[in-house]
Design a protein around this motif. Structure first.
Motif, PDB file in Angstrom:
ATOM      1  N   SER A   9      -5.227   8.053 -20.586  1.00  0.00           N
ATOM      2  CA  SER A   9      -6.185   8.610 -21.525  1.00  0.00           C
ATOM      3  C   SER A   9      -7.528   7.933 -21.344  1.00  0.00           C
ATOM      4  O   SER A   9      -7.666   6.993 -20.583  1.00  0.00           O
ATOM      5  CB  SER A   9      -5.714   8.389 -22.966  1.00  0.00           C
ATOM      6  OG  SER A   9      -5.790   7.026 -23.289  1.00  0.00           O
ATOM      7  N   VAL A  13     -13.448   8.590 -27.338  1.00  0.00           N
ATOM      8  CA  VAL A  13     -14.069   9.909 -27.302  1.00  0.00           C
ATOM      9  C   VAL A  13     -15.213   9.816 -28.293  1.00  0.00           C
ATOM     10  O   VAL A  13     -15.017   9.886 -29.490  1.00  0.00           O
ATOM     11  CB  VAL A  13     -13.076  11.012 -27.718  1.00  0.00           C
ATOM     12  CG1 VAL A  13     -13.747  12.373 -27.678  1.00  0.00           C
ATOM     13  CG2 VAL A  13     -11.871  11.016 -26.792  1.00  0.00           C
ATOM     14  N   VAL A  18     -17.237  17.840 -24.930  1.00  0.00           N
ATOM     15  CA  VAL A  18     -16.800  17.228 -23.692  1.00  0.00           C
ATOM     16  C   VAL A  18     -17.920  17.013 -22.700  1.00  0.00           C
ATOM     17  O   VAL A  18     -17.717  16.482 -21.630  1.00  0.00           O
ATOM     18  CB  VAL A  18     -15.696  18.106 -23.041  1.00  0.00           C
ATOM     19  CG1 VAL A  18     -15.206  17.511 -21.749  1.00  0.00           C
ATOM     20  CG2 VAL A  18     -14.528  18.249 -23.991  1.00  0.00           C
ATOM     21  N   ARG A  21     -18.386  15.136 -18.833  1.00  0.00           N
ATOM     22  CA  ARG A  21     -17.109  14.689 -18.274  1.00  0.00           C
ATOM     23  C   ARG A  21     -17.026  15.117 -16.813  1.00  0.00           C
ATOM     24  O   ARG A  21     -17.454  16.195 -16.437  1.00  0.00           O
ATOM     25  CB  ARG A  21     -15.940  15.254 -19.060  1.00  0.00           C
ATOM     26  CG  ARG A  21     -15.908  14.746 -20.489  1.00  0.00           C
ATOM     27  CD  ARG A  21     -14.544  14.942 -21.108  1.00  0.00           C
ATOM     28  NE  ARG A  21     -14.557  14.501 -22.491  1.00  0.00           N
ATOM     29  CZ  ARG A  21     -14.518  13.232 -22.865  1.00  0.00           C
ATOM     30  NH1 ARG A  21     -14.453  12.284 -21.965  1.00  0.00           N
ATOM     31  NH2 ARG A  21     -14.545  12.914 -24.140  1.00  0.00           N
ATOM     32  N   TYR A  26      -9.789  13.917 -14.076  1.00  0.00           N
ATOM     33  CA  TYR A  26      -8.585  14.567 -14.594  1.00  0.00           C
ATOM     34  C   TYR A  26      -7.705  15.119 -13.475  1.00  0.00           C
ATOM     35  O   TYR A  26      -6.745  15.832 -13.742  1.00  0.00           O
ATOM     36  CB  TYR A  26      -8.974  15.711 -15.541  1.00  0.00           C
ATOM     37  CG  TYR A  26      -9.758  15.244 -16.733  1.00  0.00           C
ATOM     38  CD1 TYR A  26      -9.133  15.020 -17.953  1.00  0.00           C
ATOM     39  CD2 TYR A  26     -11.121  14.985 -16.635  1.00  0.00           C
ATOM     40  CE1 TYR A  26      -9.850  14.567 -19.049  1.00  0.00           C
ATOM     41  CE2 TYR A  26     -11.842  14.530 -17.728  1.00  0.00           C
ATOM     42  CZ  TYR A  26     -11.204  14.318 -18.935  1.00  0.00           C
ATOM     43  OH  TYR A  26     -11.906  13.861 -20.019  1.00  0.00           O
ATOM     44  N   GLU A 100      -7.808  14.961 -26.167  1.00  0.00           N
ATOM     45  CA  GLU A 100      -8.704  13.844 -25.881  1.00  0.00           C
ATOM     46  C   GLU A 100      -8.733  12.856 -27.054  1.00  0.00           C
ATOM     47  O   GLU A 100      -8.622  11.646 -26.855  1.00  0.00           O
ATOM     48  CB  GLU A 100     -10.115  14.369 -25.604  1.00  0.00           C
ATOM     49  CG  GLU A 100     -10.257  15.095 -24.282  1.00  0.00           C
ATOM     50  CD  GLU A 100     -10.319  14.117 -23.126  1.00  0.00           C
ATOM     51  OE1 GLU A 100     -11.414  13.613 -22.827  1.00  0.00           O
ATOM     52  OE2 GLU A 100      -9.258  13.852 -22.525  1.00  0.00           O
ATOM     53  N   HIS A 188      -5.392  15.526 -18.670  1.00  0.00           N
ATOM     54  CA  HIS A 188      -5.892  14.372 -19.422  1.00  0.00           C
ATOM     55  C   HIS A 188      -6.318  13.314 -18.420  1.00  0.00           C
ATOM     56  O   HIS A 188      -5.871  13.287 -17.278  1.00  0.00           O
ATOM     57  CB  HIS A 188      -4.853  13.825 -20.400  1.00  0.00           C
ATOM     58  CG  HIS A 188      -3.530  13.475 -19.783  1.00  0.00           C
ATOM     59  ND1 HIS A 188      -3.313  12.323 -19.068  1.00  0.00           N
ATOM     60  CD2 HIS A 188      -2.357  14.151 -19.777  1.00  0.00           C
ATOM     61  CE1 HIS A 188      -2.066  12.284 -18.663  1.00  0.00           C
ATOM     62  NE2 HIS A 188      -1.467  13.384 -19.062  1.00  0.00           N
ATOM     63  N   ASP A 189      -7.189  12.443 -18.869  1.00  0.00           N
ATOM     64  CA  ASP A 189      -7.797  11.453 -17.983  1.00  0.00           C
ATOM     65  C   ASP A 189      -6.731  10.591 -17.322  1.00  0.00           C
ATOM     66  O   ASP A 189      -5.752  10.197 -17.957  1.00  0.00           O
ATOM     67  CB  ASP A 189      -8.755  10.571 -18.795  1.00  0.00           C
ATOM     68  CG  ASP A 189      -9.723   9.820 -17.908  1.00  0.00           C
ATOM     69  OD1 ASP A 189      -9.250   9.086 -17.029  1.00  0.00           O
ATOM     70  OD2 ASP A 189     -10.935   9.981 -18.092  1.00  0.00           O
TER      71      ASP A 189
END
Length: 226
Positions: A9, A13, A18, A21, A26, A100, A188-189
């Protein structure tokens, strides 16, 4: 207690959308060209969607109310069916933004002091139990999460959350529905978070976690173990 429980993650945030980004954050090397295109399109579309942390917690509150109101007994309404109608109301971009915030909070709760406190209250806490506790704590709501972050020595909050929402992870319904809807996994990251903070060793529990220590002793006494 496990030393290396990790989640993927972003640590924070901070904005309401977003924007800025990088899609590459991702994507894993083995990602297909179709998935790469999907992620880039999703993130680009999400840039124009405003979804604040207040919106996130409002969504959590609504889902929790659905969980609390579900029928119990032989034909009780399972978690999935309780939350799914609310998840279905959100767009793909909103589901991405919910995830997020969700993973950000999982990361913030990922602290050794919290794990130590949970271990005292529930008498032992495995990797899986702590992961499910953190998911349940998010379901319990913002007040519960902020209370634990502010003061890990909060046995009533730990006990209530672990009893009522242990393993009740809204994110599980979101990720499954997102894949059913789009045919792709919810991105997701790929940053991996490690545990932060300090363990509370057994010899210092009564000093560093006095309320949790007393809570457990009082409970044992009521059960006739003390």
């Amino acid at each position: 207690m496990g030393e290396m429980w990790k989640i993927k993650s972003k640590q924070k945030v901070t904005s309401t959308c977003v924007g800025m980004r990088n899609p590459n954050d991702y994507l894993f090397p083995a990602a297909s060209s179709e998935y790469v295109k999907f992620v880039k399109t999703l993130i680009e579309a999400a840039e124009g969607v405003t979804f604040t942390e207040e919106d996130f917690w409002t969504f959590v509150d609504v889902c929790r109310a659905k969980v609390d109101a579900r029928e119990r007994g032989p034909m009780w309404n399972p978690l999935w069916m309780a939350i799914l109608p609310e998840v279905e109301k959100l767009s793909n971009e909103q589901l991405f933004l919910v995830s997020e915030f969700y993973y950000s909070w999982l990361g913030r709760l990922h602290r050794r002091e919290i794990w130590s406190a949970v271990s005292v209250v529930v008498e032992g806490c495995s990797d899986d139990h702590f992961y499910e506790f953190c998911n349940g704590l998010i379901t319990a709501g913002r007040v519960a999460c902020e209370q634990i972050l502010r003061e890990p020595d909060s046995p009533e909050t730990i006990f209530k959350s672990d009893s009522a929402y242990h393993g009740v992870g809204i994110i599980f319904v979101i990720t499954d529905h997102f894949e059913d809807r789009t045919g792709f996994e919810l991105p997701h990251d790929k940053i991996e978070l490690r545990l932060e903070g300090e363990w509370v060793d057994e010899d210092s529990i009564s000093e560093r976690l006095p309320r949790c220590y007393k809570f457990k002793r009082d409970e044992s006494t009521e059960l006739g173990d003390g």
